[in-house]
Design a protein around this motif. Sequence first.
Motif, mmCIF file in Angstrom:
data_model
loop_
_atom_site.group_PDB
_atom_site.id
_atom_site.type_symbol
_atom_site.label_atom_id
_atom_site.label_comp_id
_atom_site.label_asym_id
_atom_site.label_seq_id
_atom_site.Cartn_x
_atom_site.Cartn_y
_atom_site.Cartn_z
ATOM 1 N N MET A 113 -9.483 -4.651 -17.394
ATOM 2 C CA MET A 113 -10.764 -3.788 -17.223
ATOM 3 C C MET A 113 -11.374 -4.725 -15.775
ATOM 4 O O MET A 113 -11.745 -4.179 -14.761
ATOM 5 N N TRP A 114 -11.691 -5.894 -15.987
ATOM 6 C CA TRP A 114 -11.971 -7.024 -15.071
ATOM 7 C C TRP A 114 -11.060 -7.223 -14.268
ATOM 8 O O TRP A 114 -11.513 -7.192 -12.850
ATOM 9 N N LEU A 115 -9.277 -7.423 -13.826
ATOM 10 C CA LEU A 115 -8.457 -7.609 -13.075
ATOM 11 C C LEU A 115 -8.724 -6.077 -12.379
ATOM 12 O O LEU A 115 -8.502 -5.995 -11.116
ATOM 13 N N GLN A 116 -8.325 -5.330 -12.841
ATOM 14 C CA GLN A 116 -8.484 -3.749 -12.375
ATOM 15 C C GLN A 116 -9.570 -3.138 -10.928
ATOM 16 O O GLN A 116 -9.389 -2.918 -9.871
ATOM 17 N N GLU A 117 -11.271 -4.066 -11.556
ATOM 18 C CA GLU A 117 -12.212 -3.978 -10.450
ATOM 19 C C GLU A 117 -11.789 -4.657 -9.442
ATOM 20 O O GLU A 117 -12.459 -4.283 -8.316
ATOM 21 N N ASN A 118 -11.398 -5.577 -9.579
ATOM 22 C CA ASN A 118 -10.943 -6.425 -8.842
ATOM 23 C C ASN A 118 -11.950 -7.320 -7.095
ATOM 24 O O ASN A 118 -11.892 -6.690 -6.141
ATOM 25 N N TRP A 119 -13.340 -6.987 -7.445
ATOM 26 C CA TRP A 119 -14.550 -7.037 -6.610
ATOM 27 C C TRP A 119 -14.378 -8.482 -5.467
ATOM 28 O O TRP A 119 -14.984 -8.991 -4.759
ATOM 29 N N GLU A 120 -13.428 -9.406 -6.227
ATOM 30 C CA GLU A 120 -13.087 -11.041 -5.264
ATOM 31 C C GLU A 120 -12.697 -10.803 -4.198
ATOM 32 O O GLU A 120 -13.133 -11.847 -3.325
ATOM 33 N N ASP A 121 -11.124 -9.679 -4.352
ATOM 34 C CA ASP A 121 -10.955 -9.682 -2.984
ATOM 35 C C ASP A 121 -11.488 -8.720 -2.050
ATOM 36 O O ASP A 121 -10.811 -8.560 -1.019
ATOM 37 N N CYS A 122 -12.551 -7.893 -1.797
ATOM 38 C CA CYS A 122 -13.254 -7.364 -0.785
ATOM 39 C C CYS A 122 -14.130 -7.983 -0.173
ATOM 40 O O CYS A 122 -14.825 -8.887 -0.474
#
Length: 237
Positions: A113-122
């Motif tokens: 789930m943490w990888l699916q959100e992918n806020w780091e590349d936003c």
Amino acid sequence: MFKSCSDQSASSRGTRPSNTACCSDLRESHTCSALSRNRRCPPRADSGISSWLPPDSYKYLAWYNIEQHDIQGSQLHCPRIRKGPSEEWLLSRQMGCILAPKNRVLEKNKWEMWLQENWEDCKQLNISFQDLGDPYQLENFNRILRRLIRVETLWLVDNSLVDLSAIRLPSCRVLNMSKNYFTSFKQLPKIPQIQHLSLAENHIETLAGLSSLRYTPLETLILKRNPCEFHQNYRKQ
């Protein structure tokens, strides 16, 4: 205040509503069907009213979990941080104690789930108008902000924010935090690369703490409709 199920079904056959009206009608019709199954609603322990409001059972329901809808994710113009607490967490808050969760989520599932959100590349994000009325929602909101390590343009308008001093946005260049409840520059997040900052319509009373932005490449700072506008030598400072 609420239409009956028969009225809604009759009106839905006559005309086809727009996307916005469709969403509201879906919620009301879904709520109406739920009320027809359960005529009596249980009392709410954490409020001052004696019974549940009709949409209370759907407070934390995500849009994609609503039955019989044709709304797609691309049609949502302003996503909301609406992840709700578990039933165990709500029960423990009402009972005033901490209960062990019945079903523990596996660490592997949490990581997926943490990888699916992918806020780091936003790099560009608008999460304004969130209406963070529950502490659980505010905690999830701050969790997302802490993951925005590459965001360059961020809008946080009208979120009733009070203090983000524990948040660091290392790459943010444009930040709009208008219509919140900041009272001091010390409550702002760490923004070392900020160039354009808007704090309009907050409650900043003094310019104390403005020196924290002195070593940033700040070009524009908007403070209109703040109490500090009425101080002497405001623009000079």
